[in-house]
Design a protein around this motif. Structure first.
Motif, PDB file in Angstrom:
ATOM      1  N   ASP A 217     -94.993 -19.679 -38.421  1.00 59.91           N
ATOM      2  CA  ASP A 217     -93.801 -19.902 -37.600  1.00 59.91           C
ATOM      3  C   ASP A 217     -93.637 -21.416 -37.421  1.00 59.91           C
ATOM      4  OD1 ASP A 217     -91.797 -20.052 -35.757  1.00 59.91           O
ATOM      5  OD2 ASP A 217     -92.681 -18.643 -34.330  1.00 59.91           O
ATOM      6  N   GLN A 218     -92.657 -21.999 -38.112  1.00 60.51           N
ATOM      7  CA  GLN A 218     -92.472 -23.446 -38.059  1.00 60.51           C
ATOM      8  C   GLN A 218     -92.107 -23.934 -36.659  1.00 60.51           C
ATOM      9  OE1 GLN A 218     -93.198 -25.714 -40.306  1.00 60.51           O
ATOM     10  NE2 GLN A 218     -93.914 -24.119 -41.718  1.00 60.51           N
ATOM     11  N   ALA A 219     -91.632 -23.016 -35.812  1.00 58.49           N
ATOM     12  CA  ALA A 219     -91.334 -23.407 -34.432  1.00 58.49           C
ATOM     13  C   ALA A 219     -92.604 -23.771 -33.675  1.00 58.49           C
ATOM     14  CB  ALA A 219     -90.605 -22.272 -33.710  1.00 58.49           C
ATOM     15  N   LEU A 220     -93.759 -23.375 -34.199  1.00 61.31           N
ATOM     16  CA  LEU A 220     -95.038 -23.656 -33.545  1.00 61.31           C
ATOM     17  C   LEU A 220     -95.793 -24.811 -34.206  1.00 61.31           C
ATOM     18  CD1 LEU A 220     -96.350 -20.020 -32.885  1.00 61.31           C
ATOM     19  CD2 LEU A 220     -94.931 -21.486 -31.423  1.00 61.31           C
ATOM     20  N   VAL A 221     -95.120 -25.558 -35.060  1.00 63.06           N
ATOM     21  CA  VAL A 221     -95.748 -26.662 -35.777  1.00 63.06           C
ATOM     22  C   VAL A 221     -95.066 -27.976 -35.383  1.00 63.06           C
ATOM     23  CG1 VAL A 221     -96.248 -27.656 -38.040  1.00 63.06           C
ATOM     24  CG2 VAL A 221     -96.351 -25.170 -37.723  1.00 63.06           C
ATOM     25  N   GLU A 237     -93.648 -30.971 -25.916  1.00 61.42           N
ATOM     26  CA  GLU A 237     -92.509 -30.192 -26.422  1.00 61.42           C
ATOM     27  C   GLU A 237     -92.949 -28.807 -26.873  1.00 61.42           C
ATOM     28  OE1 GLU A 237     -90.140 -30.375 -30.571  1.00 61.42           O
ATOM     29  OE2 GLU A 237     -90.075 -32.225 -29.397  1.00 61.42           O
ATOM     30  N   LEU A 238     -94.039 -28.762 -27.615  1.00 61.59           N
ATOM     31  CA  LEU A 238     -94.528 -27.484 -28.139  1.00 61.59           C
ATOM     32  C   LEU A 238     -95.006 -26.566 -27.026  1.00 61.59           C
ATOM     33  CD1 LEU A 238     -95.342 -25.718 -30.562  1.00 61.59           C
ATOM     34  CD2 LEU A 238     -97.471 -27.025 -30.707  1.00 61.59           C
ATOM     35  N   LEU A 239     -95.778 -27.096 -26.093  1.00 63.84           N
ATOM     36  CA  LEU A 239     -96.330 -26.269 -25.016  1.00 63.84           C
ATOM     37  C   LEU A 239     -95.280 -25.938 -23.961  1.00 63.84           C
ATOM     38  CD1 LEU A 239     -99.825 -27.978 -24.594  1.00 63.84           C
ATOM     39  CD2 LEU A 239     -99.249 -25.906 -25.880  1.00 63.84           C
ATOM     40  N   ASP A 242     -90.319 -21.710 -24.345  1.00 61.97           N
ATOM     41  CA  ASP A 242     -90.238 -20.498 -23.526  1.00 61.97           C
ATOM     42  C   ASP A 242     -91.361 -19.529 -23.880  1.00 61.97           C
ATOM     43  OD1 ASP A 242     -88.008 -21.451 -22.241  1.00 61.97           O
ATOM     44  OD2 ASP A 242     -86.593 -20.438 -23.589  1.00 61.97           O
ATOM     45  N   ASP A 243     -91.723 -19.489 -25.155  1.00 53.56           N
ATOM     46  CA  ASP A 243     -92.830 -18.633 -25.607  1.00 53.56           C
ATOM     47  C   ASP A 243     -93.824 -19.521 -26.357  1.00 53.56           C
ATOM     48  OD1 ASP A 243     -94.449 -16.519 -26.193  1.00 53.56           O
ATOM     49  OD2 ASP A 243     -93.107 -15.620 -27.700  1.00 53.56           O
ATOM     50  N   PRO A 244     -94.642 -20.265 -25.632  1.00 55.82           N
ATOM     51  CA  PRO A 244     -95.506 -21.267 -26.266  1.00 55.82           C
ATOM     52  C   PRO A 244     -96.690 -20.618 -26.984  1.00 55.82           C
ATOM     53  CG  PRO A 244     -96.011 -21.146 -23.946  1.00 55.82           C
ATOM     54  CD  PRO A 244     -94.820 -20.229 -24.166  1.00 55.82           C
ATOM     55  N   PRO A 245     -97.350 -21.349 -27.839  1.00 52.47           N
ATOM     56  CA  PRO A 245     -98.573 -20.820 -28.465  1.00 52.47           C
ATOM     57  C   PRO A 245     -99.682 -20.664 -27.435  1.00 52.47           C
ATOM     58  CG  PRO A 245     -98.305 -23.143 -28.964  1.00 52.47           C
ATOM     59  CD  PRO A 245     -97.035 -22.720 -28.278  1.00 52.47           C
ATOM     60  N   THR A 246    -100.577 -19.744 -27.709  1.00 53.16           N
ATOM     61  CA  THR A 246    -101.746 -19.546 -26.842  1.00 53.16           C
ATOM     62  C   THR A 246    -102.992 -20.195 -27.437  1.00 53.16           C
ATOM     63  OG1 THR A 246    -102.205 -17.419 -27.885  1.00 53.16           O
ATOM     64  CG2 THR A 246    -100.824 -17.411 -25.889  1.00 53.16           C
ATOM     65  N   ALA A 247    -102.841 -20.777 -28.626  1.00 54.42           N
ATOM     66  CA  ALA A 247    -103.945 -21.487 -29.276  1.00 54.42           C
ATOM     67  C   ALA A 247    -103.354 -22.557 -30.177  1.00 54.42           C
ATOM     68  CB  ALA A 247    -104.809 -20.537 -30.096  1.00 54.42           C
TER      69      ALA A 247
END
Length: 365
Positions: A217-221, A237-239, A242-247
């Motif tokens: 998911d490029q939205a998480l990179v 920005e990443l964290l 609305d639905d941030p990564p958990t790792a």
């Protein structure tokens, strides 16, 4: 000594009541070798040096002896934990062996410096990650200049290679994260992909997701361009999604530490709400609070410096007077390649490391 003239080594010898050879040996920094000089004599020489204000003309010494008693240490950027650790190891170890380190930044400065005979040896900690050979290094090897390079791809050609082997460390990191999380982000140094068939650190993140059946998911990179301030900003920005990564897998410890600061600013608990794994096993990561989980080798920087010192010693043994013979490898071994395997080090930013958040009130950069 005339009025206004600079003190010479002869002035030091006369004041200390010793020979020129004794003064030269004391000032070389190699007291305690095969030539024995008593401690009182050494103290007398050093006292004369201080009283007269004598400063050795290293350039002239180098021309006479074919040596500079200096070692060039080439690194990319002292803001980077890896480069700073290598420079610090050189600054601590080399003077003990009678050499002074000269720190050179970037991929160009060391070339002209070394080709002009600026130092007796070279530690090359910064070179293009996909370089398989370097013509400057080959020319220096032909001249008999001792060199050590940190490189995954280069092979010994009259110099020694310390070879990081990151594959298993990254595989273990991604296996751990994909076993616990479905939304795994990546904070990477650059946008580079596979390099001449060798996966980049980011490619290992992609491979780990695919092995676990997860899509990229490029939205998480995010990309930091290996800049500390930018790393912090893109981590915020990443964290803050609305639905941030958990790792997060970060391709360098600097990015991982920036992500930890961003998480603290946003009130995200580490490792309960967010697990982070960096890369490099840096001193900064080990000393952070919480200590950074990371993939990397066991500490190698002292060994890199000692590899160069051993090579310098072999050259001294081969040439006798320390000068270069100018052909082949000057009697010095063609080179060795020493592997440095990476592994996953669980610390405070992963649950497996037993860490709990202690950075909730950490200030930003």
């Amino acid at each position: 000594m005339g009025r206004g003239s600079k003190p010479t080594i002869r002035d030091v010898a006369a004041k200390a009541g010793v020979s020129l050879t004794t003064v030269s040996y004391v000032l070389s920094g190699r007291v305690g070798g095969t030539t024995r000089i008593s401690k009182p004599t050494e103290d007398r020489v050093r006292a004369a040096v201080r009283e007269l204000g004598y400063v050795a003309n290293r350039a002239a010494q180098g021309m006479r002896r074919g040596k500079t008693d200096m070692v060039a240490v080439s690194v990319g950027d002292l803001e980077r934990p890896w480069d700073r650790a290598l420079a610090s190891a050189a600054a601590r170890i080399l003077p003990q062996q009678g050499y002074q380190p000269v720190i050179l930044l970037g991929d160009l400065a060391w070339r002209d410096f070394m080709l002009a005979g600026g130092a007796d040896g070279l530690i090359l900690g910064y070179i293009s990650e996909n370089s398989r050979q370097d013509h400057t290094m080959k020319e220096l090897a032909r001249r008999g200049v001792p060199q050590v390079v940190v490189s995954q791809t280069m092979q010994p050609q009259g110099f020694d290679v310390l070879a990081p082997e990151p594959e298993q460390g990254f595989a273990d990191a991604m296996a751990y994260l994909t076993g616990r999380h479905a939304r795994i982000g990546c904070l990477r140094r650059s946008e580079g992909g596979p390099e001449r068939g060798r996966p980049s650190r980011y490619s290992r993140y992609v491979q780990g997701l695919k092995r676990a059946g997860l899509r990229v998911d490029q939205a998480l990179v995010r990309t930091s361009l290996h800049q500390r301030h930018r790393a912090h900003q893109v981590a915020l920005e990443l964290l803050g999604l609305d639905d941030p990564p958990t790792a997060l897998l970060c391709t360098d410890d600097m990015e991982a530490l920036a992500a930890a600061r961003a998480a603290a600013r946003l009130g995200i608990r580490i490792p309960e709400d967010l697990e982070i794994i960096g890369a490099g096993n840096s001193v900064e990561g080990q000393e952070a609070d919480p200590a950074l989980s990371t993939v990397g080798p066991e500490p190698i920087f002292d060994e890199v410096v000692h590899m160069l010192v051993r090579r310098l010693a072999r050259l001294d043994d081969a040439d006798g007077d320390g000068g270069y013979s100018g052909g082949g490898f000057s009697g010095v071994a063609e080179g060795e390649r020493r592997p440095a395997p990476w592994r996953l080090h669980h610390r405070g930013t992963t649950v497996a490391g037993g860490g709990w958040s202690a950075v909730a009130d950490m200030p930003g950069p």
